[in-house]
Design a protein around this motif. Structure first.
Motif, short mmCIF file in Angstrom:
data_model
loop_
_atom_site.label_atom_id
_atom_site.label_comp_id
_atom_site.label_asym_id
_atom_site.label_seq_id
_atom_site.Cartn_x
_atom_site.Cartn_y
_atom_site.Cartn_z
N GLY A 15 0.98 -16.89 -4.80
CA GLY A 15 2.37 -17.29 -4.99
C GLY A 15 2.84 -17.25 -6.43
O GLY A 15 3.92 -17.76 -6.74
N GLY A 16 2.03 -16.67 -7.32
CA GLY A 16 2.42 -16.60 -8.73
C GLY A 16 2.02 -17.83 -9.50
O GLY A 16 1.72 -18.89 -8.92
N ILE A 17 2.00 -17.70 -10.81
CA ILE A 17 1.56 -18.80 -11.66
C ILE A 17 2.43 -20.04 -11.49
O ILE A 17 1.97 -21.17 -11.63
CB ILE A 17 1.54 -18.36 -13.15
CG1 ILE A 17 0.88 -19.42 -14.02
CG2 ILE A 17 2.94 -18.03 -13.64
CD1 ILE A 17 -0.55 -19.69 -13.66
N GLU A 18 3.70 -19.83 -11.14
CA GLU A 18 4.60 -20.98 -10.96
C GLU A 18 4.24 -21.80 -9.72
O GLU A 18 4.70 -22.94 -9.57
CB GLU A 18 6.05 -20.50 -10.86
CG GLU A 18 6.37 -19.62 -9.66
CD GLU A 18 6.00 -18.15 -9.89
OE1 GLU A 18 6.27 -17.34 -8.99
OE2 GLU A 18 5.47 -17.84 -10.98
N ASN A 19 3.41 -21.25 -8.83
CA ASN A 19 2.99 -21.98 -7.63
C ASN A 19 1.64 -22.67 -7.81
O ASN A 19 1.15 -23.34 -6.90
CB ASN A 19 2.91 -21.02 -6.43
CG ASN A 19 2.79 -21.75 -5.09
OD1 ASN A 19 3.46 -22.76 -4.87
ND2 ASN A 19 1.93 -21.24 -4.23
N VAL A 20 1.03 -22.54 -8.99
CA VAL A 20 -0.31 -23.07 -9.22
C VAL A 20 -0.24 -24.35 -10.04
O VAL A 20 0.25 -24.34 -11.18
CB VAL A 20 -1.21 -22.04 -9.94
CG1 VAL A 20 -2.59 -22.63 -10.19
CG2 VAL A 20 -1.31 -20.76 -9.12
N ASN A 21 -0.69 -25.45 -9.47
CA ASN A 21 -0.82 -26.69 -10.24
C ASN A 21 -2.05 -26.64 -11.13
O ASN A 21 -2.00 -26.99 -12.30
CB ASN A 21 -0.92 -27.89 -9.30
CG ASN A 21 0.39 -28.19 -8.58
OD1 ASN A 21 1.46 -28.05 -9.17
ND2 ASN A 21 0.30 -28.60 -7.34
N LEU A 30 -12.99 -20.10 -6.00
CA LEU A 30 -11.91 -20.65 -6.80
C LEU A 30 -11.21 -21.71 -5.95
O LEU A 30 -10.87 -21.45 -4.80
CB LEU A 30 -10.92 -19.56 -7.18
CG LEU A 30 -11.46 -18.42 -8.04
CD1 LEU A 30 -10.45 -17.27 -8.08
CD2 LEU A 30 -11.78 -18.90 -9.45
N ARG A 31 -11.00 -22.87 -6.53
CA ARG A 31 -10.38 -23.97 -5.79
C ARG A 31 -9.01 -24.25 -6.40
O ARG A 31 -8.91 -24.87 -7.46
CB ARG A 31 -11.28 -25.21 -5.81
CG ARG A 31 -12.63 -24.98 -5.11
CD ARG A 31 -13.58 -26.15 -5.27
NE ARG A 31 -14.83 -25.93 -4.57
CZ ARG A 31 -15.21 -26.56 -3.46
NH1 ARG A 31 -14.43 -27.48 -2.94
NH2 ARG A 31 -16.37 -26.29 -2.89
N PHE A 32 -7.98 -23.79 -5.72
CA PHE A 32 -6.62 -23.92 -6.22
C PHE A 32 -5.95 -25.18 -5.67
O PHE A 32 -6.13 -25.53 -4.49
CB PHE A 32 -5.77 -22.72 -5.78
CG PHE A 32 -6.03 -21.46 -6.55
CD1 PHE A 32 -5.35 -21.20 -7.74
CD2 PHE A 32 -6.92 -20.51 -6.08
CE1 PHE A 32 -5.57 -20.04 -8.44
CE2 PHE A 32 -7.15 -19.34 -6.78
CZ PHE A 32 -6.48 -19.11 -7.96
N SER A 33 -5.18 -25.83 -6.52
CA SER A 33 -4.21 -26.82 -6.07
C SER A 33 -2.85 -26.15 -6.20
O SER A 33 -2.37 -25.91 -7.32
CB SER A 33 -4.27 -28.09 -6.93
OG SER A 33 -3.20 -28.96 -6.60
N LEU A 34 -2.24 -25.80 -5.07
CA LEU A 34 -0.98 -25.07 -5.07
C LEU A 34 0.18 -26.01 -4.76
O LEU A 34 0.01 -27.01 -4.04
CB LEU A 34 -1.01 -23.93 -4.05
CG LEU A 34 -2.12 -22.88 -4.21
CD1 LEU A 34 -2.01 -21.84 -3.10
CD2 LEU A 34 -2.04 -22.22 -5.58
N LYS A 35 1.34 -25.67 -5.26
CA LYS A 35 2.53 -26.46 -4.94
C LYS A 35 2.92 -26.26 -3.48
O LYS A 35 3.41 -27.18 -2.82
CB LYS A 35 3.67 -26.04 -5.87
CG LYS A 35 3.40 -26.38 -7.33
CD LYS A 35 4.51 -25.87 -8.24
CE LYS A 35 4.17 -26.17 -9.71
NZ LYS A 35 5.17 -25.62 -10.64
N ASP A 36 2.72 -25.04 -2.98
CA ASP A 36 3.05 -24.74 -1.59
C ASP A 36 2.03 -23.73 -1.07
O ASP A 36 2.07 -22.55 -1.44
CB ASP A 36 4.47 -24.17 -1.50
CG ASP A 36 4.91 -23.95 -0.05
OD1 ASP A 36 4.08 -24.15 0.86
OD2 ASP A 36 6.08 -23.58 0.16
N ASN A 37 1.13 -24.18 -0.20
CA ASN A 37 0.11 -23.28 0.33
C ASN A 37 0.70 -22.15 1.16
O ASN A 37 0.10 -21.08 1.29
CB ASN A 37 -0.88 -24.06 1.20
CG ASN A 37 -1.87 -24.87 0.38
OD1 ASN A 37 -1.94 -24.73 -0.84
ND2 ASN A 37 -2.62 -25.73 1.04
#
Length: 645
Positions: A15-21, A30-37
């Motif tokens: 979702g782009g860098i803007e979607n990555v917390n 890789l364990r992502f915390s995303l704003k919107d999965n």
């Protein structure tokens, strides 16, 4: 595609860098915390060469990379330095959030307790099914000694099921499994059974004891062992070391058994009966609509692991009423997935895809559905939907006619059909056939986009679900939990025949019994696993420490004979972030077989995590034979694996 390009594509696909917390990595992913999965594009991620798969655990979006995860992570933070700064906080927050999730903890607990004992239950259940079949065909008489002995083999596991549960639950709670057995033995003691079933009032120190039969029970035993774990740990803390060996188990037994008889046993029975009654009411009253909903959703239920929560109900039903209505839906779902893949075989034009679809459809019919599900149906999406539609049709028919399973056979395919033998056997066969045929037709009609690459299913033969815990062989040794120190790898040593020694004291078990699909399904390679009796890991070979993860829960050794050995202590212990672990060596150190390399606090870790330890040969393809030499009690330096090129 190099690591920089892979990193860029991964960020775009989530979702782009803007979607990555935030993002950090463990040993495999890789364990992502995303704003919107929902903004993440799983299909695009899976197309990337270095991406093995994805997994969503709670709010965490995991991209499974494997051995190259430190390099890919490094490329990501090189491109987006701000992500590195928040790693620690986000990791702790994510971990705390998951720790507080009671539903996830419940599923993890139930899976951890029942996964190790399912082989025994499944084997005995399948035997009971065959006995029923032989009796129905007049191949065996119930009046013979052979029948009584064979029946005892099948029935014994279920009668003494509380003992199996006591061992597994004790390990899950970090309690002494032998004291757990002692608690259950008191409940199953023949004189206790006679006392409780006498019909006369029973009391203990003036407190009434409710008459409960503990044979074949589940919930009361889980509650009793849960209490035992707390009592044992409390007594252990206050008891002087010189008398712990005698008085910790003594006080634990004297406290736990009466409380179980007076309160926990009756409470557990009420809970178990209520849970069984509620689910059975849904299955019995749902009829055609309920069958369609549950049958169609069964594949999703199994993928998420939620089916483990039903295991106690299934066992309770089989023990108390002699049949279960949930199990047939798992067979029906498997037939639906098999039919969907069979439809791909008819529709596809690509010869390789046709071959893959035909072979995986057959394995699904045999009860191993994952090659079909993950290798074909989910890859092309429409067949997976077709499988669910077929399962819904079969489920509607099956529940409409009250199909039952009479034993737990351990196989949801054609080899497990003896589990269905009984008054509703004909309807069971019909419902499975409907699921297969409908799924085949729908899959053929919906078609697929053959431009998607044909999947390689060679390593999916035993996969049960998406991996859910960290399991490969890279490491970090810097102070940041996500930074990596890469030890220069020595020149490749040609693999030669070698014997691998036990790295710990305890009990060895087949790797396939590890309750983590990444290990249990041998995704990272073949090997062996251990249930440790003390918190010390020794080197199993002469060689070099190649990688030591920052959290110290995993270590990789390159043997002088060419074997690459991963030792991974516990399941999901990456979440401890190094707490309770102490590394005794550094990356690059030379070690000899038997040298201590890692210490860990077994009791503290076992309070929250399964301590089953996997030892995997990560360069498995270099060997023609990887064979266990010892299953059972082991000690450091005892030969446990034979490798032959």
């Amino acid at each position: 595609m190099n690591n920089q390009e892979t990193a860029q594509k991964i960020i775009e696909s989530v979702g782009g860098i803007e979607n990555v917390n935030s993002v950090y990595h463990c040993i495999t992913r890789l364990r992502f915390s995303l704003k919107d999965n929902d903004k993440a594009n799983a299909a695009e991620l899976k197309k990337l060469d270095k991406v093995m798969g994805i997994n969503i655990a709670g709010d965490q979006y995991q991209v499974i990379i494997g051995n190259d995860v430190p390099k890919v992570y490094g490329a990501i933070v090189d491109q987006h330095p701000a992500l590195k700064a928040d790693t620690t906080a986000s990791t702790q927050s994510s971990t705390q959030k998951k720790t507080k999730n009671p539903i996830s903890r419940l599923f993890d607990f139930i899976a951890g307790v029942f996964a190790p004992i399912l082989p025994a239950i499944a084997g005995a259940g399948l035997l009971k099914g065959f006995v029923a079949l032989f009796v129905a065909w007049n191949w065996m008489s119930v009046d013979t000694d052979v029948y009584r002995i064979i029946s005892a083999i099948g029935d014994g596991v279920f009668y003494f099921l509380p003992i199996l549960i006591a061992v597994s639950a004790s390990r899950k709670f970090g309690a002494n499994p032998y004291v757990g057995i002692a608690v259950v033995a008191a409940l199953l003691y023949p004189d206790m059974g006679a006392l409780l079933s006498s019909g006369n009032p029973v009391s203990f120190l003036g407190l009434p004891v409710t008459a409960v039969s503990y044979s074949s029970t589940v919930i009361p035993i889980l509650l009793a062992i849960w209490l035992m774990a707390y009592v044992e740990k409390w007594v252990d803390k206050i008891m002087p070391s010189s008398v712990k060996l005698l008085f910790v188990p003594l006080i634990t037994l004297v406290v736990v058994v009466p409380i179980t008889l007076i309160a926990i046993g009756p409470l557990g029975t009420v809970i178990g009966n209520g849970l069984s009654g509620g689910i059975n009411w849904l299955l019995a009253s749902g009829g055609v609509v309920g069958g369609a909903i549950l049958g169609g959703a069964m594949a999703l239920i199994v993928m998420t692991g939620m089916h483990y929560a039903i295991v106690p109900v299934i066992l309770s039903n089989l023990a108390t009423v002699g049949f279960d209505k949930f199990l047939p839906l798992t067979y029906i779902s498997n037939m639906g997935q098999a039919g969907a893949t069979f439809g791909v075989f008819f529709r596809a034009k690509d010869k390789k895809l046709k071959s893959v679809a035909l072979s995986t459809s057959f394995t699904a019919l045999m009860g191993v559905t994952e090659p079909a599900m993950y290798g074909v149906n989910m890859t092309y999406k429409k067949p997976f939907i077709a499988g669910m539609i077929g399962s819904a049709a079969g489920g509607a028919f099956g529940m409409g006619f009250g199909v039952n399973a009479y034993v737990l056979a351990g196989n949801g395919g054609l080899p497990g059909l003896p589990a269905m033998i009984g008054p509703t056997f004909g309807y069971a066969i019909a419902s499975m056939a409907i699921a297969f045929v409908v799924a085949t037709i729908v899959s053929f009609v919906l078609g697929i986009k053959e431009e998607i690459a044909v999947p390689d299913v060679a390593n999916l033969g035993n996969t049960k679900s998406e991996p859910t815990s960290s399991t490969t062989s890279e490491s970090t040794t810097a102070t940041s939990p996500s930074s990596v120190t890469i030890v220069e790898e020595p020149a490749k040593i040609p693999a030669t025949n070698e014997t691998i020694l036990s790295p710990m004291n305890g009990r060895s078990i087949p790797l396939t019994e590890v309750p983590d699909p990444t290990f249990g399904d041998e995704l990272m390679g073949k090997g062996i696993a251990f249930v440790p009796s003390e918190g010390l890991v020794a080197s199993p070979v002469n060689g070099t420490i190649m990688n030591l993860f920052k959290t110290k829960h995993a270590i990789v050794i390159h043997s002088d004979s060419g074997a690459e050995i991963l030792i991974h202590v516990g399941i999901n212990t990456v979440k401890l972030r190094g707490q309770h672990f102490e590394a005794l060596v550094e990356s690059g150190a030379r070690v000899r077989a038997g040298d201590p390399i890692l210490k860990f606090d077994l009791e503290r870790i076992a309070e929250e995590y399964d301590t089953t330890t996997a030892m995997v040969v990560t360069n498995t393809p270099d060997y023609s034979v990887i064979e266990s030499l010892e299953i059972g009690s082991v000690a450091v330096t005892m030969p446990v694996l034979k490798l032959e090129v």
